[in-house]
Design a protein around this motif. Structure first.
Motif, PDB file in Angstrom:
ATOM      1  N   VAL A 133       1.213  -0.641  -0.112  1.00  0.00           N
ATOM      2  CA  VAL A 133       0.151   0.047  -0.261  1.00  0.00           C
ATOM      3  C   VAL A 133       0.672   1.030   0.114  1.00  0.00           C
ATOM      4  N   THR A 134       0.309   2.572  -0.536  1.00  0.00           N
ATOM      5  CA  THR A 134       1.434   3.202  -0.173  1.00  0.00           C
ATOM      6  C   THR A 134      -0.150   4.640   0.292  1.00  0.00           C
ATOM      7  N   LEU A 135       0.879   5.479   1.057  1.00  0.00           N
ATOM      8  CA  LEU A 135       0.092   6.167   2.272  1.00  0.00           C
ATOM      9  C   LEU A 135       0.294   7.844   1.514  1.00  0.00           C
ATOM     10  N   LYS A 136      -0.393   8.527   1.258  1.00  0.00           N
ATOM     11  CA  LYS A 136      -0.314  10.009   0.373  1.00  0.00           C
ATOM     12  C   LYS A 136      -1.203  10.933   1.892  1.00  0.00           C
ATOM     13  N   GLY A 137      -0.492  11.738   1.445  1.00  0.00           N
ATOM     14  CA  GLY A 137      -1.576  13.330   2.332  1.00  0.00           C
ATOM     15  C   GLY A 137      -0.159  13.752   3.228  1.00  0.00           C
ATOM     16  N   GLU A 138      -0.937  14.372   4.660  1.00  0.00           N
ATOM     17  CA  GLU A 138      -0.519  15.682   5.764  1.00  0.00           C
ATOM     18  C   GLU A 138      -0.027  14.460   6.927  1.00  0.00           C
ATOM     19  N   GLY A 139      -1.349  13.463   7.381  1.00  0.00           N
ATOM     20  CA  GLY A 139      -1.034  12.811   7.939  1.00  0.00           C
ATOM     21  C   GLY A 139      -1.954  13.038  10.072  1.00  0.00           C
ATOM     22  N   ARG A 140      -2.788  14.136   8.526  1.00  0.00           N
ATOM     23  CA  ARG A 140      -4.188  14.095  10.063  1.00  0.00           C
ATOM     24  C   ARG A 140      -5.458  13.487  10.350  1.00  0.00           C
ATOM     25  N   TRP A 141      -5.325  13.280  11.483  1.00  0.00           N
ATOM     26  CA  TRP A 141      -6.180  11.788  11.630  1.00  0.00           C
ATOM     27  C   TRP A 141      -7.240  12.793  13.217  1.00  0.00           C
ATOM     28  N   GLU A 142      -7.878  14.142  12.735  1.00  0.00           N
ATOM     29  CA  GLU A 142      -8.241  14.222  13.683  1.00  0.00           C
ATOM     30  C   GLU A 142      -9.509  14.020  13.846  1.00  0.00           C
ATOM     31  N   LYS A 143      -9.972  13.425  12.742  1.00  0.00           N
ATOM     32  CA  LYS A 143     -12.255  12.940  13.142  1.00  0.00           C
ATOM     33  C   LYS A 143     -12.318  11.550  13.185  1.00  0.00           C
ATOM     34  N   ALA A 144     -10.948  11.189  13.314  1.00  0.00           N
ATOM     35  CA  ALA A 144     -10.541   9.640  13.841  1.00  0.00           C
ATOM     36  C   ALA A 144     -10.913   9.324  14.640  1.00  0.00           C
ATOM     37  N   ASN A 145     -10.573  10.047  15.601  1.00  0.00           N
ATOM     38  CA  ASN A 145     -10.725  10.321  17.072  1.00  0.00           C
ATOM     39  C   ASN A 145     -12.257   9.734  17.088  1.00  0.00           C
ATOM     40  N   LYS A 146     -13.251  10.291  16.721  1.00  0.00           N
ATOM     41  CA  LYS A 146     -14.784   9.797  17.211  1.00  0.00           C
ATOM     42  C   LYS A 146     -15.260   7.888  16.970  1.00  0.00           C
ATOM     43  N   THR A 147     -15.036   7.509  15.779  1.00  0.00           N
ATOM     44  CA  THR A 147     -14.748   5.958  15.803  1.00  0.00           C
ATOM     45  C   THR A 147     -14.580   4.940  17.068  1.00  0.00           C
ATOM     46  N   ASP A 148     -15.232   4.044  16.947  1.00  0.00           N
ATOM     47  CA  ASP A 148     -15.009   2.905  17.890  1.00  0.00           C
ATOM     48  C   ASP A 148     -14.154   1.723  17.393  1.00  0.00           C
ATOM     49  N   TYR A 149     -13.224   1.096  17.205  1.00  0.00           N
ATOM     50  CA  TYR A 149     -13.231  -0.352  16.999  1.00  0.00           C
ATOM     51  C   TYR A 149     -13.150  -1.154  17.626  1.00  0.00           C
ATOM     52  N   LYS A 150     -13.435  -1.233  18.942  1.00  0.00           N
ATOM     53  CA  LYS A 150     -13.223  -2.692  20.257  1.00  0.00           C
ATOM     54  C   LYS A 150     -13.194  -3.744  19.444  1.00  0.00           C
ATOM     55  N   SER A 151     -14.062  -3.833  18.443  1.00  0.00           N
ATOM     56  CA  SER A 151     -13.953  -5.478  17.825  1.00  0.00           C
ATOM     57  C   SER A 151     -12.308  -5.852  17.595  1.00  0.00           C
ATOM     58  N   ILE A 152     -11.934  -4.607  17.521  1.00  0.00           N
ATOM     59  CA  ILE A 152     -10.690  -5.613  15.690  1.00  0.00           C
ATOM     60  C   ILE A 152      -8.933  -5.840  17.168  1.00  0.00           C
ATOM     61  N   ASP A 153      -9.201  -7.163  16.656  1.00  0.00           N
ATOM     62  CA  ASP A 153      -8.420  -8.511  17.219  1.00  0.00           C
ATOM     63  C   ASP A 153      -6.721  -8.102  16.582  1.00  0.00           C
ATOM     64  N   GLU A 154      -6.820  -8.194  15.090  1.00  0.00           N
ATOM     65  CA  GLU A 154      -5.309  -8.044  14.821  1.00  0.00           C
ATOM     66  C   GLU A 154      -5.181  -7.105  13.150  1.00  0.00           C
ATOM     67  N   PHE A 155      -4.578  -6.240  13.176  1.00  0.00           N
ATOM     68  CA  PHE A 155      -4.047  -5.423  12.702  1.00  0.00           C
ATOM     69  C   PHE A 155      -2.618  -5.891  11.803  1.00  0.00           C
ATOM     70  N   PHE A 156      -2.655  -5.774  10.727  1.00  0.00           N
ATOM     71  CA  PHE A 156      -1.167  -6.882   9.321  1.00  0.00           C
ATOM     72  C   PHE A 156      -1.187  -5.429   8.257  1.00  0.00           C
ATOM     73  N   PHE A 158       4.334  13.213   8.223  1.00  0.00           N
ATOM     74  CA  PHE A 158       3.572  12.107   9.040  1.00  0.00           C
ATOM     75  C   PHE A 158       4.023  12.305  10.709  1.00  0.00           C
ATOM     76  N   THR A 159       4.226  13.266  11.176  1.00  0.00           N
ATOM     77  CA  THR A 159       5.006  13.216  12.782  1.00  0.00           C
ATOM     78  C   THR A 159       4.400  12.457  13.621  1.00  0.00           C
ATOM     79  N   ALA A 160       3.644  12.067  13.443  1.00  0.00           N
ATOM     80  CA  ALA A 160       3.169  11.575  14.504  1.00  0.00           C
ATOM     81  C   ALA A 160       1.821  10.861  14.619  1.00  0.00           C
ATOM     82  N   PHE A 161       1.426   9.529  14.590  1.00  0.00           N
ATOM     83  CA  PHE A 161       0.431   8.374  14.476  1.00  0.00           C
ATOM     84  C   PHE A 161      -0.129   7.739  16.401  1.00  0.00           C
ATOM     85  N   LEU A 162      -0.329   9.299  17.037  1.00  0.00           N
ATOM     86  CA  LEU A 162      -0.780   9.444  18.058  1.00  0.00           C
ATOM     87  C   LEU A 162      -2.298   9.596  18.858  1.00  0.00           C
ATOM     88  N   GLN A 163      -2.853  10.104  17.137  1.00  0.00           N
ATOM     89  CA  GLN A 163      -4.265  10.247  16.936  1.00  0.00           C
ATOM     90  C   GLN A 163      -4.661   8.830  17.153  1.00  0.00           C
TER      91      GLN A 163
END
Length: 828
Positions: free
Chosen positions: A295-318, A330-335
């Motif tokens: 995958v190729t990731l483009k953009g400027e690393g803006r994740w503000e709107k994503a904080n409103k989501t809920d992903y309690k069911s996610i078990d594995e990320f690859f 992309f200075t940080a992924f903490l958001q």
């Protein structure tokens, strides 16, 4: 040219699976492929065929991929009723006869992908009732066709169709497909789709979709396709997508997204904005598995709107093979930290990660599996990623940091000490070149992989709690650490000359030693392991001694407790030279090579027995006597020749008229009859006044012209020179006498001295001829009474007239007259 008969052709086809050969052009224009193995799998790929070749009808698998075949006729595959797999991938097929596959009743796999088929004929598959796998990808057909070509394929489980020219999918196109384990659809240019076309397939296993065009231009169509395959039990793989626009994720919104649990993206482009939109769209969905690759990731690393989501069911990320464009933005992924609270398994592989901040690590509170392999982590950044050994990642059980430029094993052991649940650690493919003398590890660590590093030695740094240890492909020459719990040990690709001792590993069950420098191993080495069951030791430099070969072949027959679980063709002789390159399993050594001591002992015993038998035979044939007499005669002959050289007149050597050979028991007859008659009486009976013992000088030589002179006789009692060897005296007497008189009797045959004289006379007769011997029989004596070894003398007795001593006195004058005539011989 001689034509093949039907019988020879049948034999050729029957033997074809056992023959590997090149294509051969036949008289009918079709080539022949003989590249079949013993399993009746024929690999005719990459052979340049322009038509289907002739192959044995006994074939079970036929690979015709990557040729230039343009058509399949009705007769090309006729008779292949046993064929189970047919691969025509990567040809130029544009035409297939409707009955081309009619005789393939046993066919289970058919691959027609990457050809030039513009139309799909349902008649092709009408007799393939047990077909399980069908690949029709990347052909220039625009639709599957009607009626459905899948009718009757009740056992079909894997179906792949589509290509760049596929424009429409109708509900009737897939009639007959009831359930699938794997469905692949390439429809990047799909323009028309009947809702429910794929929805009737149930149960449905994994689905792979290429919908690049619909995702960009026809949201409703893409949403309909997704809706038909979205089941909780069905993993969905989307490939070749461009999710960089604001509307690119709309198909997920329109589809029944609440049912997707496993979603994969492959070979796609994603922007930060579209990723946020995707997270918003899938919010609340029971998504448990996210797989993103290439995958190729483009953009400027803006994740503000994503904080409103809920992903309690996610078990594995690859995530693997990700490229971040403008990574400095992309200075940080903490958001996106909310995505890290719940996963138990995270993999970020080959993504150029050089550090995972400690703050990020602290968010992974439920993490049990972490894979950061093939990145850019160093000792310094690894310390930051693991919070410098602080008690974070408390639930972590598996840590894989292989393929990173790490150099200090001591640092890693310190950093993981507080990972109190860690059981598996993979630090392979790193730059470790040495081990510290001691290390601190969590007591729970059971699996450690330090393969493909640069270690030259091991120390007690390794934890005693290990059950599985992989040290493959280092530079180790020995390994003897005490690891009482170890069950599996991998030491391939090192420099071991022999198996390690088994005493330090009482519970070891599996040992691999491939690609080392092992010369041999045997039962004593294996018996040092108490519980060893599986051994892999192929691809070494084996010395094929008798002990190793016998041991190996017995292990292959499973006569021992340890099984050799790798391929037997990996065990090849490196020496001795005449066996180099041969499989150890096929080596046959001679008894001489394998049982040298026994062979030498038996050989010596046989040689001794043969020698004894030969000696007996030679003794019976008197060979030893001949050799003995030959040597004595040659020696005496040499002495006689020396005497001759000292004498100028060779005639002077002939000093006697006769040498008398007789037994001491017959001395009375010689002294009372023979000597008086020959030496003291003349022809007319007058007494001789000459000396009874003539001088050895030439003046004493008897006159040949006198008819009244007495004869001079050589007798051993008076004429042998004192101080000379008896052999030389006998030889000299014989040579110095014109004749040899043998006084034969039973006493003569049994006398040792007479035998010596007879022996030398025997050899002399070969030079002087038979006339030099005069035989006198004092008593009746046949030639059989003479020893067989005196073959010349026996022959003389058979061919030469001998004189018999008459008992009647009246006949004795005649006897003496005959004897005198014999002594004169040709001198008369």
């Amino acid at each position: 040219m001689r034509r093949l008969t039907s019988g020879s052709l049948a034999l050729l086809l029957l033997l074809a699976p056992l023959i590997r050969g090149q294509k051969v052009n036949r008289g009918d224009g079709r080539p022949t492929c003989r590249r079949c193995d013993l399993h009746r799998c024929c690999n005719c790929s990459y052979s340049g065929f322009t038509s289907v070749p002739i192959v044995t009808d006994q074939a079970l698998s036929l690979d015709l991929s990557f040729n230039n075949i343009t058509m399949v006729t009705q007769k090309d595959l006729m008779g292949h009723s046993q064929l189970r797999a047919l691969d025509l991938h990567g040809n130029r097929l544009a035409e297939i006869h409707p009955s081309a596959f009619d005789s393939l009743w046993s066919l289970e796999e058919l691959d027609l992908s990457d050809n030039q088929l513009k139309f799909l004929n349902p008649m092709w598959l009408k007799n393939l009732a047990i077909l399980e796998h069908l690949n029709l990808l990347n052909n220039p057909y625009s639709r599957l066709g009607s009626p459905s070509m899948f009718l009757g394929l009740v056992r079909l489980r894997r179906l792949m169709f589509g290509g760049p020219d596929l424009k429409e999918l109708r509900r009737t196109d897939v009639f007959g497909v009831t359930e699938l384990e794997d469905l692949t659809v390439h429809a990047n240019n799909l323009a028309s789709y009947d809702s429910g076309t794929l929805g009737d397939i149930w149960p449905l296993g994994r689905v792979t979709l290429s919908l690049h065009g619909p995702f960009l231009t026809n949201v409703a169509l893409a949403a309909a396709v997704l809706a038909d395959v979205s089941y909780p039990e069905t993993p969905i793989i989307l490939q070749d997508l461009n999710l960089t626009g604001r509307q690119s994720v709309q198909p997920f919104r329109e589809s029944a997204n609440k049912r997707i649990r496993s979603l994969s993206l492959r070979n796609s482009s994603v922007s930060d904005a579209s990723l946020v939109d995707f997270l918003m769209v899938m919010n609340g969905d029971p998504l448990s598995y996210i797989h993103v690759e290439d995958v190729t990731l483009k953009g400027e690393g803006r994740w503000e709107k994503a904080n409103k989501t809920d992903y309690k069911s996610i078990d594995e990320f690859f995530l693997r093979n990700a490229v971040v464009v403008d990574v400095y933005k992309f200075t940080a992924f903490l958001q996106l930290g909310f995505l890290l609270y719940y996963p138990r398994k995270v993999s970020v592989i080959n993504c150029g990660v050089f550090v995972m901040p400690c703050d990020t690590a602290k968010l992974l509170v439920n993490l049990q599996y972490l894979d950061l392999s093939d990145n850019l982590l160093t000792d310094l950044t690894m310390a930051e990623s693991l919070c410098h050994g602080a008690p974070t990642l408390k639930e972590l059980r598996v840590l894989n940091i292989s393929g990173n430029p790490l150099k200090s094993l001591s640092l890693i052991s310190h950093l993981v000490t507080n990972l109190l649940k860690l059981t598996h650690l993979d630090v392979s493919r790193t730059l470790y070149s040495s081990m510290p003398s001691s290390c601190s590890w969590p007591s729970t660590l059971k699996y450690l992989n330090i393969s493909r590093a640069k270690l030259t030695a091991t120390t007690s740094c390794l934890p005693r709690s290990l059950e599985v240890l992989d040290l493959s492909y280092n530079d180790l020459k020995g390994f003897s650490l005490d690891l009482p719990l170890l069950r599996e040990l991998y030491l391939s690709g090192n420099k071991f000359l022999g198996l390690p001792a088994g005493q330090p590993f009482p519970n070891l069950q599996t040992l691999t030693m491939q690609f080392n420098t092992l010369n041999m191993f045997g039962l004593p080495e294996l018996q040092s392991f108490r519980r060893l069951e599986n051994l892999q030791a192929g691809y070494n430099k084996f010395i094929c001694t008798c002990g190793f070969v016998n041991f190996f072949q017995s292990q292959l027959k499973q006569k021992g407790n340890v099984k050799l679980t790798d391929r037997k063709d990996g065990y090849v002789c490196d020496s001795p030279l005449h066996l180099q390159g041969e499989l150890v399993s096929q080596v046959r050594l001679s008894v001489e090579a394998c049982h040298r001591v026994l062979f030498v002992s038996v050989s010596c015993g046989v040689a001794l027995l043969v020698g004894l038998l030969l000696c007996v035979l030679l003794w019976r044939l008197h060979v030893f006597w001949y050799l003995k007499m030959t040597w004595a005669w040659l020696k005496a002959k040499r002495s006689s020749q020396k005497q001759r050289r000292d004498t100028t007149d060779s005639e002077a050597l002939l000093s006697f008229d006769a040498f008398v050979s007789y037994s001491e028991r017959d001395a009375g007859w010689v002294e009372n009859f023979l000597i008086p008659e020959l030496e003291e009486q003349s022809e007319d009976g007058s007494s001789s006044t000459s000396s009874s013992r003539p001088s050895n000088t030439s003046s004493s030589r008897p006159s040949n012209t006198s008819t009244s002179r007495p004869f001079s006789l050589c007798l051993h009692k008076r004429d042998f020179l004192p101080g000379q060897p008896i052999m030389d005296n006998i030889m000299s007497a014989i040579e110095r006498s014109r004749r040899t008189i043998f006084v034969l009797s039973e006493n003569f045959v049994q006398s040792d001295w007479c035998r010596y004289e007879l022996d030398f006379s025997h050899f002399w007769l070969f030079e002087a001829g038979g006339d030099a011997a005069i035989l006198i029989l004092l008593e009746p004596l046949s030639k059989d009474d003479v020893p067989k070894r005196f073959c010349k003398l026996r022959k003389l007795m058979s061919s030469t007239t001998y004189l018999e001593w008459p008992q009647d006195e009246e006949r004795r004058p005649e006897f003496w007259r005959s004897l005198r005539n014999a002594l004169r011989g040709d001198n008369d």
